[in-house]
Design a protein around this motif. Sequence first.
Motif, short mmCIF file in Angstrom:
data_model
loop_
_atom_site.label_atom_id
_atom_site.label_comp_id
_atom_site.label_asym_id
_atom_site.label_seq_id
_atom_site.Cartn_x
_atom_site.Cartn_y
_atom_site.Cartn_z
N VAL A 102 7.49 37.66 10.49
CA VAL A 102 7.52 36.26 10.90
C VAL A 102 7.58 36.23 12.42
O VAL A 102 8.44 36.86 13.03
N VAL A 103 6.63 35.51 13.01
CA VAL A 103 6.63 35.30 14.45
C VAL A 103 7.05 33.86 14.69
O VAL A 103 6.35 32.92 14.34
N ASP A 104 8.25 33.71 15.25
CA ASP A 104 8.84 32.39 15.48
C ASP A 104 8.40 31.89 16.86
O ASP A 104 8.77 32.46 17.88
N LEU A 105 7.62 30.83 16.86
CA LEU A 105 7.08 30.26 18.10
C LEU A 105 7.71 28.91 18.42
O LEU A 105 7.21 28.19 19.28
N SER A 106 8.79 28.57 17.75
CA SER A 106 9.38 27.24 17.90
C SER A 106 9.88 26.96 19.32
O SER A 106 9.97 25.80 19.72
N ALA A 107 10.16 28.00 20.10
CA ALA A 107 10.61 27.80 21.48
C ALA A 107 9.52 28.16 22.49
O ALA A 107 9.78 28.27 23.69
N LEU A 108 8.30 28.32 22.02
CA LEU A 108 7.18 28.63 22.91
C LEU A 108 6.72 27.36 23.60
O LEU A 108 6.48 26.34 22.96
#
Length: 118
Positions: free
Chosen positions: A48-54
């Motif tokens: 899982v690559v979490d991009l929510s703070a990108l």
Amino acid sequence: MTEGFTTATRAEPAGPVLAFTGELDAATAPTALTAIQALTLHRGEQLVVDLSALEFCDSSGISALLAARNLALAADAVIALVGVPRQLQRSLKLIGLAAFFPAFTTIEDARRGLSEED
């Protein structure tokens, strides 16, 4: 040079979670690639690559995401993106890569998506 980009990795039973924070661009993509290359994936796991703070992602960042996908495929694992910013969703769709990256709102949704496919 872009400042404030960070990566964080944590192990979970279903597979690792890699989170990116800040701006993923030509200046920070090497940091992302280092984090990706440090991952250990096993057959059947889900990365899982979490991009929510990108905050931003350019073509160099998309290349890093492709590297993560390739790592997952080489391990006979799967990849899921979480919290994909709207602009990145649009970019992936426009360049024909949206189908390469299943996207979910939360990590829990991604994990449920994996169990539904099994």
